[in-house]
Design an enzyme around this catalytic site. Structure first.
Site, PDB file in Angstrom:
ATOM      1  N   TYR A   1       0.877  -1.185   0.000  1.00  0.00           N
ATOM      2  CA  TYR A   1       0.000   0.000   0.000  1.00  0.00           C
ATOM      3  C   TYR A   1       0.904   1.221   0.000  1.00  0.00           C
ATOM      4  CZ  TYR A   1      -3.263   3.572   1.488  1.00  0.00           C
ATOM      5  OH  TYR A   1      -4.008   4.723   1.544  1.00  0.00           O
TER       6      TYR A   1
ATOM      7  N   GLU B   1      -3.319   7.633  -4.197  1.00  0.00           N
ATOM      8  CA  GLU B   1      -3.221   6.333  -3.536  1.00  0.00           C
ATOM      9  C   GLU B   1      -2.999   5.206  -4.544  1.00  0.00           C
ATOM     10  OE1 GLU B   1      -6.028   4.597  -0.180  1.00  0.00           O
ATOM     11  OE2 GLU B   1      -6.755   4.015  -2.161  1.00  0.00           O
TER      12      GLU B   1
END
Ligand code: ADP
Ligand code: MG
Length: 385
Positions: A109, A197
């Protein structure tokens, strides 16, 4: 403002954030054409809607052949994704992204967001990326690494290297990781983002790092500086009422209650919502007509309030810059246009209040006029049942 994954990936490509080739389709026939362009051995068909959690909802499907791409696109286009991020009504999927399947070795992530407390951009990363990241953040926060970025220096190499080491990026990929993170930062700053993101950032079996999902949000107060970004707006994805309100420069947020509120000034709007709550009611919206309300804007605002969930309308205006008679005129015009059929409670005070009250009285409309906020809110709650 939010955009689709495929648009985020187009931005990634422009900023040299390694991502995959992919094409967008609105029909299964187009999806087949997209797959043919790719010349891959395995494909992934992905729902394009402004929400995450698509994988778990069945909106991301692996396809081993062109026929399977067609079948997957048929299933996904028109489906409704319902999860925590979408709310109860969910998100209708109108498009799919067709891309090649990668051989995933590990999912990470990686994101950049605004840290409000420190008024800085923050790097957030984890070696436990993928579809479970929300659970990881809640239950194993120690697996999440955060690094504040100085707005003066931007991301320094040592900082990016530290993050890479903490989340377990292989030695051979650290340079690549640093370049990627710095390019994400460049995108963030240049386009006035509020979020960039990548989840997951994938380490492939072949030893490369690729962003296979992308989410980019923009600061609404800065989009006027970026006409190219505004073009990416997809109004299907937005709340239609909030979109309409934006067109009239009204500050409007849809809520779940039954009392429509029209107020001037965000502070007064909050106080109005609080006092509605105090009397046991629930506001249907937050609507601030602003300090320079014209008759047209008040009319537009009033139309927004005429919704089937609304059982009573409460107008609470303190005329400072905006004049009570202007508000009253707007109310009368709009009430006639929309054929008002719910009780209307009005509390006006301030500049030209007497003239405003006269206009309401002369209109012949059934209006409950109140002199103070308490009695007005109480009345509205009563009328909404
Ligand atoms: P969402 O975050 O909305 O669930 P993602 O794009 O992150 O959607 O996809 C969910 C999961 O599907 C990923 O974590 C990954 O495991 C898998 N996936 C997505 N795209 C690909 C791809 N191109 N190749 C292989 N697996 C993929
Ligand atoms: Mg994802």
């Amino acid at each position: 403002m939010k955009i689709h994954e495929y648009q985020a990936k187009e931005l990634f490509a422009k900023y040299n954030v390694t991502t995959q080739e992919g094409y967008v389709a609105e029909t299964k026939e187009q999806a087949v054409e997209c797959a043919k362009k790719l010349n891959a051995s395995m494909y992934v068909v992905k729902a394009q809607a402004h929400c995450g959690g698509r994988g778990k909802a069945g909106g991301v499907k692996l396809a081993r052949s062109i026929e399977e791409v067609e079948a997957a696109a048929e299933k996904i286009i028109g489906m409704r994704i319902v999860n925590k991020q979408t709310g109860a009504e969910g998100k209708l999927v109108r498009k799919v992204l067709v891309t090649d399947a990668v051989n995933i070795k590990k999912e990470y992530y990686l994101s950049l967001a605004i840290d409000n407390e420190h008024a800085a951009i923050v790097i957030i990363a984890s070696g436990a990326g993928g579809t479970e990241i929300e659970e990881i953040a809640a239950n194993q926060p120690e697996l999440i690494v955060k690094q504040l970025v100085s707005p003066i220096t931007g991301i320094k190499d040592y900082q990016a290297r530290y993050v890479a080491n903490r989340i377990g990026i292989p030695k051979a990929n650290v340079k690549e990781f640093i370049v990627m993170l710095k390019n994400m930062y460049k995108l963030f700053v240049e386009k006035d983002c509020s979020l960039v993101e990548v989840n997951p950032l994938v380490e492939t079996e072949e030893g490369k790092l690729i962003a296979i999902d992308g989410k980019v949000n923009f600061d609404d107060n800065a989009t006027f500086r970026h006409p190219d970004i505004l073009e990416l707006r997809d109004i299907h994805e937005e709340n239609p009422k909030e979109y309409e309100a934006g067109q009239h420069d009204l500050n409007y947020v849809s809520l779940d209650g039954s009392i429509g509120c029209m107020v001037n000034g965000a502070g007064l709007a909050m106080a109005t919502m609080d006092i509605i709550h105090a009397f046991g009611g629930e506001p249907a919206n937050f609507l601030d007509v602003g300090g320079t309300a014209t008759t047209e804007r008040v009319t537009a605002a009033f139309k927004l309030l005429s919704d089937k969930q609304v059982k009573a309308i409460l107008v609470n205006i303190f005329g400072g810059i905006v004049k009570c008679d202007v508000i009253a005129e707007g109310i009368v015009i709009a009430a006639r246009e929309v054929g008002l059929n719910v009780p209307l409670v009005v509390r006006l005070d301030g500049t030209n209040v007497e003239r405003g009250k006269e206009i309401l009285k002369e209109s012949g409309l059934k209006i409950y006029a109140c002199d103070d906020l308490r009695s007005a809110a109480k009345k509205a709650v009563e009328m909404a049942g």
